[in-house]
Design an enzyme around this catalytic site. Sequence first.
Site, PDB file in Angstrom:
ATOM      1  N   TYR A   1      55.092 -15.104  67.608  1.00 31.36           N
ATOM      2  CA  TYR A   1      53.570 -14.909  66.792  1.00 31.36           C
ATOM      3  C   TYR A   1      53.713 -14.595  65.345  1.00 31.36           C
ATOM      4  CZ  TYR A   1      54.876  -9.891  67.795  1.00 31.36           C
ATOM      5  OH  TYR A   1      55.420  -8.471  67.706  1.00 31.36           O
TER       6      TYR A   1
ATOM      7  N   LYS B   1      56.055  -9.517  60.666  1.00 25.96           N
ATOM      8  CA  LYS B   1      56.867 -10.685  61.062  1.00 25.96           C
ATOM      9  C   LYS B   1      56.658 -11.737  59.886  1.00 25.96           C
ATOM     10  CE  LYS B   1      59.370  -8.809  64.391  1.00 25.96           C
ATOM     11  NZ  LYS B   1      60.964  -8.527  64.280  1.00 25.96           N
TER      12      LYS B   1
HETATM   13  C1  HXC Z   1      49.064   3.952  68.306  1.00 32.14           C
HETATM   14  C2  HXC Z   1      50.839   4.799  67.264  1.00 32.14           C
HETATM   15  C3  HXC Z   1      51.796   4.582  68.406  1.00 32.14           C
HETATM   16  C4  HXC Z   1      51.123   3.837  69.459  1.00 32.14           C
HETATM   17  C5  HXC Z   1      53.011   5.624  66.883  1.00 32.14           C
HETATM   18  N1  HXC Z   1      51.828   5.454  66.115  1.00 32.14           N
HETATM   19  N2  HXC Z   1      52.958   4.875  68.009  1.00 32.14           N
HETATM   20  N3  HXC Z   1      49.702   4.463  67.088  1.00 32.14           N
HETATM   21  N4  HXC Z   1      49.664   3.440  69.402  1.00 32.14           N
HETATM   22  N5  HXC Z   1      51.898   3.585  70.507  1.00 32.14           N
HETATM   23  C6  HXC Z   1      51.250   5.802  64.958  1.00 32.14           C
HETATM   24  C7  HXC Z   1      51.395   7.468  64.843  1.00 32.14           C
HETATM   25  O1  HXC Z   1      50.367   7.877  65.407  1.00 32.14           O
HETATM   26  C8  HXC Z   1      51.617   7.600  63.499  1.00 32.14           C
HETATM   27  O2  HXC Z   1      50.195   7.501  62.861  1.00 32.14           O
HETATM   28  C9  HXC Z   1      52.090   6.562  62.764  1.00 32.14           C
HETATM   29  O3  HXC Z   1      52.211   5.393  63.991  1.00 32.14           O
HETATM   30  C10 HXC Z   1      53.875   6.914  62.904  1.00 32.14           C
HETATM   31  O4  HXC Z   1      54.068   7.376  64.166  1.00 32.14           O
HETATM   32  P1  HXC Z   1      55.596   8.090  63.985  1.00 32.14           P
HETATM   33  O5  HXC Z   1      56.009   8.544  65.411  1.00 32.14           O
HETATM   34  O6  HXC Z   1      55.612   9.498  63.065  1.00 32.14           O
HETATM   35  O7  HXC Z   1      56.579   7.026  63.562  1.00 32.14           O
HETATM   36  P2  HXC Z   1      58.091   7.113  63.562  1.00 32.14           P
HETATM   37  O8  HXC Z   1      58.724   8.147  63.926  1.00 32.14           O
HETATM   38  O9  HXC Z   1      58.515   6.433  62.254  1.00 32.14           O
HETATM   39  O10 HXC Z   1      58.281   5.944  64.444  1.00 32.14           O
HETATM   40  C11 HXC Z   1      58.077   4.369  64.331  1.00 32.14           C
HETATM   41  C12 HXC Z   1      57.969   3.903  65.681  1.00 32.14           C
HETATM   42  C13 HXC Z   1      58.530   3.973  66.796  1.00 32.14           C
HETATM   43  C14 HXC Z   1      57.753   2.330  65.157  1.00 32.14           C
HETATM   44  C15 HXC Z   1      56.248   4.203  65.965  1.00 32.14           C
HETATM   45  O11 HXC Z   1      58.033   3.173  68.029  1.00 32.14           O
HETATM   46  C16 HXC Z   1      60.008   3.624  66.696  1.00 32.14           C
HETATM   47  O12 HXC Z   1      60.893   4.234  65.979  1.00 32.14           O
HETATM   48  N6  HXC Z   1      60.306   2.344  66.937  1.00 32.14           N
HETATM   49  C17 HXC Z   1      61.680   1.756  66.735  1.00 32.14           C
HETATM   50  C18 HXC Z   1      61.996   0.785  67.883  1.00 32.14           C
HETATM   51  C19 HXC Z   1      61.077  -0.139  68.428  1.00 32.14           C
HETATM   52  O13 HXC Z   1      59.858  -0.187  68.052  1.00 32.14           O
HETATM   53  N7  HXC Z   1      61.551  -0.988  69.227  1.00 32.14           N
HETATM   54  C20 HXC Z   1      60.632  -2.256  69.829  1.00 32.14           C
HETATM   55  C21 HXC Z   1      60.755  -3.557  68.920  1.00 32.14           C
HETATM   56  S1  HXC Z   1      60.132  -4.509  69.895  1.00 32.14           S
HETATM   57  P3  HXC Z   1      49.378   8.689  61.968  1.00 32.14           P
HETATM   58  O14 HXC Z   1      48.307   8.066  61.575  1.00 32.14           O
HETATM   59  O15 HXC Z   1      49.374   9.785  62.617  1.00 32.14           O
HETATM   60  O16 HXC Z   1      50.443   8.638  60.444  1.00 32.14           O
HETATM   61  C22 HXC Z   1      59.810  -5.951  68.721  1.00 32.14           C
HETATM   62  C23 HXC Z   1      59.612  -7.219  69.623  1.00 32.14           C
HETATM   63  C24 HXC Z   1      58.396  -7.930  69.173  1.00 32.14           C
HETATM   64  O17 HXC Z   1      59.624  -5.951  67.689  1.00 32.14           O
HETATM   65  C25 HXC Z   1      58.389  -9.369  70.177  1.00 32.14           C
HETATM   66  C26 HXC Z   1      57.887  -9.175  71.523  1.00 32.14           C
HETATM   67  C27 HXC Z   1      57.662 -10.356  72.637  1.00 32.14           C
END
Ligand code: HXC
Length: 281
Positions: A148, A163
Amino acid sequence: MYADGLLKDRVIVITGGGSGLGRSMALRCAELGAKVVISGRRQEKLDEVVAEIAADGGEALGVPTDIRDYAAVEAMVEQTVARFGRIDSLVNNAAGNFICPTEELSPGGFQAIVSIVLNGTFHVTHAVGKHMIAQGTGGSILSITAVYAPAGSAFVVPSACAKSGVLALTRSLAVEWARHKIRLNAIAPGPFPTKGAWSRLVPPGMDEELFKKKIPLRRYGEHIELANLAVYLLSEQSGYVTGQQFAIDGGESVNMGMFNALTELPPELVAAGMRAMRPKK
Ligand code: HXC
């Protein structure tokens, strides 16, 4: 598929190499002779992959790094060079993503994803690229984007924006850094099940088979399939390839034709209907 030692002694940095697709690419590169540097946020995950590679006779270094922090990225580059003397390739694999209706997304949520995916990828590309330029021996940089990236996608707006920025970075630097013999390409994966992605992208109770309906080959990707494409783009075998994004998605990204919907119906029914429309002789 590849000759043993295809990547012999090449030094390859892989971000997010402690789990998921990053881990699979790290293992495959090491198997083909590369010295692999894996960065990620969790030391214990990095240690596991380094141990796996070592047990197989390979060489790897794990460097805990938060790619949102440019100073940490520079330190990771310094550690890599201190250990292996050079950097030949980089895989920008680290990412963050979650699924959320955009009207419920906070600015902090948008920023959380963009700072990992776009700013983080820029930081590592910039720091490693500067080193490659100074080294003067060229290199290859591969970024993991998404199907996407060019098209956009509902419910993952921060990731789609970031992306598509990474794709623009890839295409821009492919031209700017060609004179340094640095090639930049991207792989756009369709769905490849990983614990990290699935736990954030498939809401509980939702049929995880749903995504297959859009995929002409009707299956998800195998990690080794993506790892082998990455190896090709990192190796000298792809020396004339730069500035490109390759989808590996079972045909998902080309499944747009108006009449493609007919492939969802029983083939005999469709063929009979088409036959009935032919002019009578
Ligand atoms: C809505 C959300 C949320 C959710 C977090 N937030 N998760 N909002 N729905 N599910 C918001 C929080 O409320 C917060 O907003 C802000 O995002 C930051 O959240 P934190 O938890 O403090 O962030 P952080 O600790 O930095 O974590 C980052 C993250 C986490 C991206 C949210 O999921 C992570 O660490 N991910 C790393 C691994 C990952 O995501 N892997 C998947 C990649 S897959 P506020 O307003 O309160 O500040 C991929 C493939 C795509 O990319 C292709 C698929 C086909």
